[in-house]
Scaffold this active site. Structure first.
Site, PDB file in Angstrom:
ATOM      1  CB  SER A  74      -0.840   0.129   1.261  1.00 21.17           C
ATOM      2  OG  SER A  74      -0.081  -0.083   2.295  1.00 21.17           O
ATOM      3  CG  HIS A 118      -3.871  -0.721  -2.013  1.00 23.04           C
ATOM      4  ND1 HIS A 118      -4.735   0.405  -2.367  1.00 23.04           N
ATOM      5  CD2 HIS A 118      -3.692  -1.077  -0.775  1.00 23.04           C
ATOM      6  CE1 HIS A 118      -4.515   1.145  -1.212  1.00 23.04           C
ATOM      7  NE2 HIS A 118      -4.110   0.453  -0.103  1.00 23.04           N
ATOM      8  CE  LYS A 153      -7.384   0.089   0.757  1.00 25.40           C
ATOM      9  NZ  LYS A 153      -7.587   1.264   1.702  1.00 25.40           N
TER      10      LYS A 153
HETATM   11  C1  LIG Z   1      -3.115  -3.196   2.307  1.00 19.45           C
HETATM   12  C2  LIG Z   1      -4.302  -2.755   2.984  1.00 19.45           C
HETATM   13  N1  LIG Z   1      -4.983  -3.847   3.508  1.00 19.45           N
HETATM   14  C3  LIG Z   1      -6.253  -3.678   4.377  1.00 19.45           C
HETATM   15  C4  LIG Z   1      -6.627  -2.290   4.262  1.00 19.45           C
HETATM   16  C5  LIG Z   1      -7.855  -2.024   5.213  1.00 19.45           C
HETATM   17  O1  LIG Z   1      -8.936  -1.727   4.277  1.00 19.45           O
HETATM   18  P1  LIG Z   1     -10.077  -0.952   4.919  1.00 19.45           P
HETATM   19  O2  LIG Z   1      -9.933   0.499   4.454  1.00 19.45           O
HETATM   20  O3  LIG Z   1     -11.453  -1.575   3.991  1.00 19.45           O
HETATM   21  O4  LIG Z   1     -10.242  -0.962   6.410  1.00 19.45           O
HETATM   22  C6  LIG Z   1      -6.015  -1.271   3.833  1.00 19.45           C
HETATM   23  C7  LIG Z   1      -6.556   0.111   4.065  1.00 19.45           C
HETATM   24  O5  LIG Z   1      -5.809   1.090   4.086  1.00 19.45           O
HETATM   25  C8  LIG Z   1      -4.821  -1.601   2.823  1.00 19.45           C
HETATM   26  O6  LIG Z   1      -4.000  -0.579   2.507  1.00 19.45           O
END
Ligand SMILES: Cc1ncc(COP(=O)(O)O)c(C=O)c1O
Length: 387
Positions: free
Chosen positions: A187, A215, A246
């Site tokens: 991310s 992502h 996202k």
């Molecule tokens: C790699 C990754 N996994 C999980 C999440 C968590 O997702 P959510 O925003 O739906 O809680 C994020 C969000 O920032 C992320 O970047």
């Protein structure tokens, strides 16, 4: 002896920690979005080109999804009246779970309130004391939290280092239950995990293979089916987590795999909008095509200006800066000039690896991107990020 009057709040240390962040130039306050999440949007009273959103495909304002959410609110109300295991579950949620499983080509899926909850809940449900988690060092915080919650032992392998993972798997061969876990797309760096090699190792060593595709879904693979589809290794990853907040543009998370992983639930409006989103992914391939052509245009522009964009292979493109306070100043100055790109520092990334995190979306125009690049170049030179 009685205690004297208490003069200080026991939470005083938090004020001191915040003051220290201010002194170090690392303090961030939330930017307030006034209106819709668009490629040009108004934050804190200023119109800016938005390079911070994870709304990859522009679905947050898709007319069909908006309509589906409104219709669900009209016919089903705004809430679910508590958890599904106690209060029952809605048809719509069951339909969404079937839709996600079919889209991902897995046996079943379960929806959670967020991607964070999906990761933390799944890791902690799969493993317990005495088990072992092998986790990439740059995995998302929700995986780290889930790993800690599980009370399993945790071994972290260097980022994308397949040989190091193999060594760890060999050294821990006596542990009965092991989980190998990696983000699909990382991310903060935008690089892609070497999933075929990692999954093959997990299989060879009898470990469970889990991927966080937050992502990658909507970005990689056919119609945005994610990293497993991108590498065409269906059936080789036991558990896939994704987010609905996202590229899908709504809210929530999900886990996909075999029927053995089950359980949670968001409002009907969320479920209805998400259901339509998966149709949109399949019916409007031009969105993903545009996302990738915009990504190329923007990355090429950053490189020709002389910025260091790390190892990114996806729309997440870091602009490496180094020190945290410089990254925050860079971000603030860009904002004054009309570009919103968030500064990211420790502890989200390692010390000395602070950066701007930029993401282009399918809905940016060439003009948006070229203007953003010109401003990035000017501010980069002004602050000495560019030589
Ligand atoms: C790699 C990754 N996994 C999980 C999440 C968590 O997702 P959510 O925003 O739906 O809680 C994020 C969000 O920032 C992320 O970047």
């Amino acid at each position: 002896m009685s205690a004297g009057p208490v003069t200080e709040s026991p939470l005083q240390y938090l004020d001191e920690a915040l003051a220290q962040l201010e002194r170090d130039g690392l303090h961030r306050s939330l930017r307030q979005l006034q209106g819709e999440q668009l490629p040009r949007a108004r934050f804190d009273g200023r119109d800016v080109i938005n390079l911070s959103s994870n709304n990859y495909l522009g679905l947050t304002t898709h007319p069909k999804m908006r309509e589906a959410a409104l219709e669900a609110v009209r016919s089903l109300g705004v809430g679910t009246g508590s958890v599904r295991t106690i209060a029952g579950t809605m048809d719509l949620h069951m339909e969404l779970e079937r839709r996600i499983a079919a889209f991902k080509k897995t046996e079943a899926s379960v929806v959670f309130q967020s991607g964070f909850a999906a990761n933390a809940g799944t890791v902690s449900a799969l493993l317990g004391k005495g088990d072992l988690i092998l986790s990439d060092e740059l995995n998302h915080a929700s995986i780290i939290d889930g790993a800690r919650l599980s009370r399993a032992d945790i071994k972290v392998f260097p980022h994308r280092d397949v040989a190091a993972l193999e060594k760890l798997l060999h050294e821990t061969r006596d542990v009965k239950r092991r989980l190998v876990i990696t983000d699909g797309v990382f991310s903060m760096d935008g690089d892609i995990a070497p999933l075929p090699q990692i999954a093959a190792l997990a299989r060879a060593h009898g470990a469970i293979m889990m991927i966080d595709d937050a992502h990658s879904s909507g970005v990689l693979g056919r119609a945005g089916r994610g990293t497993v589809d991108h590498f065409d290794i269906h059936g080789q990853v036991d558990v896939q987590v994704g987010t609905l907040s996202k590229a899908i543009g709504v809210l929530g998370g999900y886990v996909c795999g075999s029927k053995r992983n089950e359980d949670r639930e968001a409002s009907a409006a969320v479920a209805a909008a998400c259901l339509v989103a998966f149709d949109v992914l399949e019916q409007e391939p031009e969105r993903i095509q545009r996302l990738w052509s915009n990504t190329k245009r923007f990355k090429d522009g950053l490189l020709s200006l002389g910025f260091n964009t790390g190892k990114s292979e996806t729309p997440i493109t870091p602009v490496m800066v180094g020190e945290g306070d410089l990254a925050m100043r860079f971000s603030d100055r860009l904002f004054e000039r009309g570009v919103f790109a968030q500064g990211i520092g420790y502890p989200t990334v390692a010390k000395g690896k602070a950066r701007l995190r930029t993401i282009v979306t399918a809905t940016h125009t060439d003009e948006d991107l070229d203007l953003a690049l010109a401003i990035l170049g000017e501010v980069g030179r002004e602050l000495g990020v560019l030589g």
